[in-house]
Design an enzyme around this catalytic site. Structure first.
Site, PDB file in Angstrom:
ATOM      1  N   THR A 182       0.750  -1.199  -0.089  1.00 17.55           N
ATOM      2  CA  THR A 182      -0.029   0.097  -0.136  1.00 17.55           C
ATOM      3  C   THR A 182       0.735   1.215   0.025  1.00 17.55           C
ATOM      4  O   THR A 182       1.998   1.388   0.591  1.00 17.55           O
ATOM      5  CB  THR A 182      -0.902  -0.154   1.409  1.00 17.55           C
ATOM      6  N   ARG A 210     -14.248  -6.946  -0.574  1.00 16.50           N
ATOM      7  CA  ARG A 210     -13.592  -6.582   0.663  1.00 16.50           C
ATOM      8  C   ARG A 210     -12.980  -5.057   0.738  1.00 16.50           C
ATOM      9  O   ARG A 210     -12.349  -4.850  -0.274  1.00 16.50           O
ATOM     10  CB  ARG A 210     -12.643  -7.571   1.038  1.00 16.50           C
ATOM     11  N   THR A 233      -0.593   1.532   7.188  1.00 20.49           N
ATOM     12  CA  THR A 233      -0.381   0.404   6.231  1.00 20.49           C
ATOM     13  C   THR A 233      -0.115  -0.689   7.013  1.00 20.49           C
ATOM     14  O   THR A 233       0.640  -0.717   7.872  1.00 20.49           O
ATOM     15  CB  THR A 233       0.936   0.811   5.309  1.00 20.49           C
ATOM     16  N   THR A 235      -2.487  -4.789   8.412  1.00 22.00           N
ATOM     17  CA  THR A 235      -3.769  -5.247   8.368  1.00 22.00           C
ATOM     18  C   THR A 235      -4.881  -4.469   8.582  1.00 22.00           C
ATOM     19  O   THR A 235      -5.257  -3.896   9.767  1.00 22.00           O
ATOM     20  CB  THR A 235      -3.639  -6.400   9.448  1.00 22.00           C
ATOM     21  N   GLY A 236      -5.626  -4.142   7.643  1.00 23.90           N
ATOM     22  CA  GLY A 236      -6.714  -3.081   7.452  1.00 23.90           C
ATOM     23  C   GLY A 236      -7.725  -3.341   8.478  1.00 23.90           C
ATOM     24  O   GLY A 236      -8.212  -2.401   9.031  1.00 23.90           O
TER      25      GLY A 236
HETATM   26  N1  ASP Z   1      -3.945  -1.544   4.799  1.00 23.01           N
HETATM   27  C1  ASP Z   1      -4.181  -2.343   3.432  1.00 23.01           C
HETATM   28  C2  ASP Z   1      -5.723  -3.117   3.654  1.00 23.01           C
HETATM   29  O1  ASP Z   1      -5.955  -3.913   4.535  1.00 23.01           O
HETATM   30  C3  ASP Z   1      -3.047  -3.474   3.098  1.00 23.01           C
HETATM   31  C4  ASP Z   1      -1.714  -2.794   3.205  1.00 23.01           C
HETATM   32  O2  ASP Z   1      -1.374  -1.793   4.036  1.00 23.01           O
HETATM   33  O3  ASP Z   1      -0.830  -3.318   2.768  1.00 23.01           O
HETATM   34  O4  ASP Z   1      -6.021  -3.082   2.664  1.00 23.01           O
END
Ligand code: ASP
Length: 315
Positions: A182, A210, A233, A235-236
Site C-alpha cells: 500500500t 472486501r 499500512t 492489516t486493514g
Molecule cells: N491496509 C491495507 C488493507 O488492509 C493493506 C496494506 O497496507 O498493505 O487493505
C-alpha cells in the site's frame, strides 16, 4: 509565531519484506523510485503547492510505479481481479473523498480527489465509483496495465495455501523478490495546512468486495490542521477496529500527547485487534513519525535540511 517549514513523508507499505528474497539490485531500484517520488512531490511543496495537491501527486506517482500495491502492480483478489481502495483528506476543513473496491481505474487517488472536490459524498464504491471517475474524465485502465505477472503468481500461491495475505508478508520466494505494499503520503504545506492520502489494492486473495482501512476516514486516512495528518499500512481490519488514524488525532487533541509517543501507541494498540503494520504522520508543528511493528516499512521523507531520506528496515 512563525510557521513551521513544509514537511513530506511517504510510505510504500509495511510487512516482513524478507531480505533473503529481495535481491540487492531490486532493493536499490525501489529505493531509487521512492527517492525520485519524494523529491518530485517535495518540489511541488517547495514551489508553494497545497499539501492536498502534494499528497495527491505523490500517490499518483506511487500508483504508476509497479513496485507498489496500488494502481499498476496492485494485488489480486480471490476472483483474480484488481479491486482498489483510496482516500484523500484535507486538514483545513476535513473535506474528504474516497473510493472503495473500484476496478479499472489508472489512479484511484484521482478518483478520491474528485469525490472530495464534488463534495456531495465522502465515499463511493464499486461500479458507481468507476462511473463517477470516468464521467469526470479520469483515465481507465485495463488488466494489461494494472496486473503484473508477479501478482498472478502471488495469487496462485495464496490460493494454494488458502491464505489472505498482506502483500509483503508472503514468505515464499518470488521471481523478483519484492514485497511492496500500500502507498500513502502526508504533508504540511507552507500555509500550515495538513493533508493525507492512501491508496491500495488491499490484500492478496481477499474476498471480492472486501474493503480495507485505506479509504475510510479515521481508519487508514485522516487529516486535521488542529493536530496531524496520517496514513496507515498493514492489516486493514485491525486499523478499522482500532479506528487508528482517528485515534492518533484524538491522542494529540484530547490528551496533548507528543506525536512520536502517540503514533507508537497507535501501532501497538492495533496489535490488540490482530494486526501488524505501521503508519506515517506529520503534526501541525512539522514533527514527523514513522512507527511500524513489522520487520520493514518502505518509507521516504525530506529531512529538516531538505535532504531525501529513504529506508526499508530499521536503519
Ligand atoms: N491496509 C491495507 C488493507 O488492509 C493493506 C496494506 O497496507 O498493505 O487493505
Amino acid at each position: 509565531m512563525s510557521r513551521p517549514a513544509p514537511r513530506l513523508v511517504l510510505h510504500g507499505g509495511a510487512g516482513v519484506i524478507d531480505p533473503q528474497h529481495f535481491p540487492e539490485a531490486r532493493r536499490e531500484a525501489v529505493r531509487a523510485a521512492l527517492e525520485r517520488i519524494v523529491l518530485e512531490a517535495w518540489a511541488l511543496l517547495q514551489a508553494g503547492a497545497a499539501a492536498l495537491d502534494a499528497v495527491e501527486h505523490a500517490v499518483v506517482l506511487l500508483e504508476d510505479c509497479e513496485f507498489f500495491n496500488a494502481g499498476r502492480g496492485a494485488v489480486l483478489n480471490a476472483a483474480g481481479e484488481v479491486e482498489m481502495d483510496a482516500a484523500i483528506m484535507d486538514g483545513r476543513d476535513r473535506r474528504a473523498g474516497g473510493v472503495a473496491a473500484v476496478c479499472g481505474l489508472r489512479n484511484p487517488i484521482r478518483a478520491a480527489r474528485a469525490v472530495l472536490e464534488d463534495g456531495q459524498h465522502v465515499l463511493l464504491g464499486g461500479q458507481g465509483a468507476r462511473d463517477f471517475a470516468l464521467a469526470r474524465g479520469l483515465a481507465p485502465a485495463d488488466d494489461d496495465w494494472l496486473v503484473t505477472p508477479e501478482r498472478r503468481l502471488q495469487l496462485q500461491r495464496a490460493r494454494a495455501a488458502g491464505r489472505v495475505s498482506l502483500d509483503h508478508d508472503e514468505v515464499y520466494p518470488s521471481p523478483s523478490g519484492e514485497r511492496m505494499g500500500t502507498v500513502g503520503a502526508v504533508a504540511l504545506d507552507a500555509e500550515g495546512h495538513l493533508a493525507a492520502a492512501t491508496s491500495t489494492g488491499g490484500m492478496t486473495n481477499k474476498l471480492p468486495g472486501r474493503i480495507g482501512d485505506s479509504p475510510l476516514v479515521g481508519a487508514g486516512t485522516f487529516a486535521d490542521d488542529a493536530t496531524c495528518a496520517v496514513s496507515t499500512t498493514g492489516t486493514g481490519e485491525a486499523f478499522m477496529r482500532g479506528v487508528s488514524a482517528f485515534d492518533l488525532h484524538a491522542r494529540l487533541r484530547y490528551r496533548g500527547e507528543a506525536l512520536d509517543v502517540a503514533a507508537q501507541a497507535v501501532v501497538e494498540e492495533s496489535r490488540r485487534f490482530g494486526g501488524s503494520g505501521g503508519l506515517i504522520a506529520v503534526d501541525r508543528h512539522g514533527n514527523i513519525a514513522l512507527p511500524f511493528d513489522t520487520p520493514g516499512m518502505y518509507r521516504a521523507f525530506i529531512d529538516r535540511d531538505g535532504a531525501p531520506r529513504v529506508a526499508i528496515y530499521r536503519e
